[in-house]
Design a protein around this motif. Structure first.
Motif, PDB file in Angstrom:
ATOM      1  N   THR A 105     -67.964 -18.720 -28.542  1.00 56.05           N
ATOM      2  CA  THR A 105     -66.833 -20.063 -28.532  1.00 56.05           C
ATOM      3  C   THR A 105     -67.557 -21.187 -29.177  1.00 56.05           C
ATOM      4  O   THR A 105     -66.770 -22.046 -29.506  1.00 56.05           O
ATOM      5  CB  THR A 105     -66.199 -20.194 -27.291  1.00 56.05           C
ATOM      6  N   LYS A 125     -69.082 -23.533 -27.415  1.00 53.85           N
ATOM      7  CA  LYS A 125     -68.626 -24.705 -26.723  1.00 53.85           C
ATOM      8  C   LYS A 125     -69.669 -24.524 -25.466  1.00 53.85           C
ATOM      9  O   LYS A 125     -70.014 -23.647 -24.948  1.00 53.85           O
ATOM     10  CB  LYS A 125     -67.305 -24.429 -25.931  1.00 53.85           C
ATOM     11  N   PRO A 126     -70.118 -25.756 -25.120  1.00 52.74           N
ATOM     12  CA  PRO A 126     -70.714 -25.919 -23.965  1.00 52.74           C
ATOM     13  C   PRO A 126     -70.229 -25.425 -22.480  1.00 52.74           C
ATOM     14  O   PRO A 126     -69.092 -25.345 -22.415  1.00 52.74           O
ATOM     15  CB  PRO A 126     -71.080 -27.456 -23.891  1.00 52.74           C
ATOM     16  N   LYS A 127     -71.158 -24.544 -21.732  1.00 56.93           N
ATOM     17  CA  LYS A 127     -70.633 -23.831 -20.686  1.00 56.93           C
ATOM     18  C   LYS A 127     -70.287 -24.890 -19.413  1.00 56.93           C
ATOM     19  O   LYS A 127     -70.876 -25.824 -19.277  1.00 56.93           O
ATOM     20  CB  LYS A 127     -71.585 -22.841 -19.990  1.00 56.93           C
ATOM     21  N   GLU A 128     -69.307 -24.648 -18.660  1.00 60.61           N
ATOM     22  CA  GLU A 128     -69.138 -25.721 -17.646  1.00 60.61           C
ATOM     23  C   GLU A 128     -70.010 -25.303 -16.375  1.00 60.61           C
ATOM     24  O   GLU A 128     -70.366 -26.631 -15.984  1.00 60.61           O
ATOM     25  CB  GLU A 128     -67.648 -24.894 -16.835  1.00 60.61           C
ATOM     26  N   LYS A 129     -70.745 -24.465 -16.148  1.00 63.34           N
ATOM     27  CA  LYS A 129     -71.607 -24.161 -15.344  1.00 63.34           C
ATOM     28  C   LYS A 129     -73.130 -24.090 -16.195  1.00 63.34           C
ATOM     29  O   LYS A 129     -73.359 -23.153 -16.748  1.00 63.34           O
ATOM     30  CB  LYS A 129     -71.543 -23.116 -14.605  1.00 63.34           C
ATOM     31  N   LEU A 130     -73.965 -25.307 -15.911  1.00 61.91           N
ATOM     32  CA  LEU A 130     -74.995 -25.190 -16.728  1.00 61.91           C
ATOM     33  C   LEU A 130     -76.410 -24.803 -15.926  1.00 61.91           C
ATOM     34  O   LEU A 130     -76.441 -24.504 -14.784  1.00 61.91           O
ATOM     35  CB  LEU A 130     -75.686 -26.795 -17.027  1.00 61.91           C
ATOM     36  N   ASN A 165     -76.915 -22.648 -22.291  1.00 61.75           N
ATOM     37  CA  ASN A 165     -76.011 -23.511 -21.781  1.00 61.75           C
ATOM     38  C   ASN A 165     -74.777 -23.976 -22.918  1.00 61.75           C
ATOM     39  O   ASN A 165     -73.817 -24.642 -22.639  1.00 61.75           O
ATOM     40  CB  ASN A 165     -76.545 -24.983 -21.547  1.00 61.75           C
ATOM     41  N   ASP A 194     -71.915 -21.297 -25.142  1.00 64.25           N
ATOM     42  CA  ASP A 194     -71.293 -19.991 -25.226  1.00 64.25           C
ATOM     43  C   ASP A 194     -71.433 -19.742 -26.755  1.00 64.25           C
ATOM     44  O   ASP A 194     -70.805 -20.458 -27.503  1.00 64.25           O
ATOM     45  CB  ASP A 194     -70.005 -20.101 -24.787  1.00 64.25           C
TER      46      ASP A 194
END
Length: 287
Positions: free
Chosen positions: A99, A101-106, A94, A96
């Motif tokens: 980057t 950063k948390p992913k938009e789709k979990l 969950n 990336d």
């Protein structure tokens, strides 16, 4: 905003710090075992093993069983290790890692603990299986997180009242399992009830060597606990942490325990290896 290097720690090869894993190394179905030697006891049943690694007590095998891709990971002992394992597994699916950063789709993982435990109830015999309906946190680790939305406050209050819980201790936390996984793994072979999770093996589970206990009668109080027919079936060191962190992170979790001892009757399994092997096969067949 990117997660800082000090918070999300990666190894030089890009793998997550403690588990030594990359996202492609794991399945979305994961079996937790405590003992690293038990990993092979699960993976020996796989049709094929595609990946192996180990760092410290965390050993991982990923492969297939009857067409299903499965990962088995040894977590070691205790809720502190579960905090490491679950947060790092969630980061693998969950966040990336490039980057940071948390992913938009979990992604939601299915996590099944296959462990050993002692029964607190005389009617749950050795060599049986216990499916944990709830995890009862006695150690306080989950209080580091914002847990209010996932707690069963009625059960917690009843436990505090019936055991005369000391205000010096962290407030007990009760978390429900995944009902989806519960339906899949329930059968005539399983007993169901609350699994209490202690933060240690000796004093926290009522064992006395040289140190006196704060509450020497706690185990008897837990044996007698009953809230609308819900009883505490067994005592171990991981389930509540697995349930709490899984719920908070959006994963589904279930804890299955091979009962190798009955502390109410003072009995111990004549063949603990067999009951663990039986539970492993039981679990793999229902995945």
């Amino acid at each position: 905003m990117s997660i800082k290097n000090s918070e999300l720690i990666l190894n030089p090869d890009g793998s997550i710090y403690h588990l030594n894993l990359k996202p492609e190394n794991i399945s979305n179905t994961i079996i937790f075992v405590g003992d690293q030697d038990r990993v092979e006891k699960v993976s020996k049943h796989f049709d094929h093993i595609e990946f192996k690694t180990q760092k410290r007590e965390f050993k991982t095998h990923t492969g297939t069983y009857k067409g299903n891709r499965i990962t088995v990971i040894s977590t070691g002992i205790g809720p502190d290790n579960i905090d490491i394992v679950l947060n790092e597994l969630d980061a693998l699916v969950n966040i990336d890692l490039k980057t940071r950063k948390p992913k938009e789709k979990l992604t939601s993982l299915d996590i099944i603990r296959v462990g050993t435990s002692g029964s607190l109830q005389s009617n749950i015999p050795v060599d049986s299986f216990v499916l944990s309906s709830h995890g009862l946190d006695l150690n306080g680790m989950l209080h580091a997180y914002q847990i209010q939305p996932i707690c069963d406050s009625e059960l917690e209050d009843a436990f505090i009242q019936q055991t005369n819980w000391s205000p010096l201790n962290a407030r007990p936390i009760v978390v429900k399992n995944s009902e989806v996984l519960e339906k899949r793994f329930t059968s005539e072979k399983t007993y169901s009830g609350v699994t209490a999770t202690a933060g240690g093996f000796y004093g926290p589970q009522g064992r006395v060597l040289r140190l006196p206990l704060q509450d020497a009668s706690l185990n008897k109080k837990m044996d007698a606990f009953n809230f609308e027919g819900i009883c505490i079936t067994n005592l171990e060191m991981e389930t509540s942490a697995i349930y709490g962190l899984s719920k908070l992170l959006g994963h589904r979790a279930l804890s299955l325990n091979a009962i190798i001892a009955n502390r109410a009757n003072g009995t111990f399994s004549a063949n603990p290896r067999k009951v663990v092997e039986d539970l492993i096969i039981y679990t793999l067949e229902r995945i």
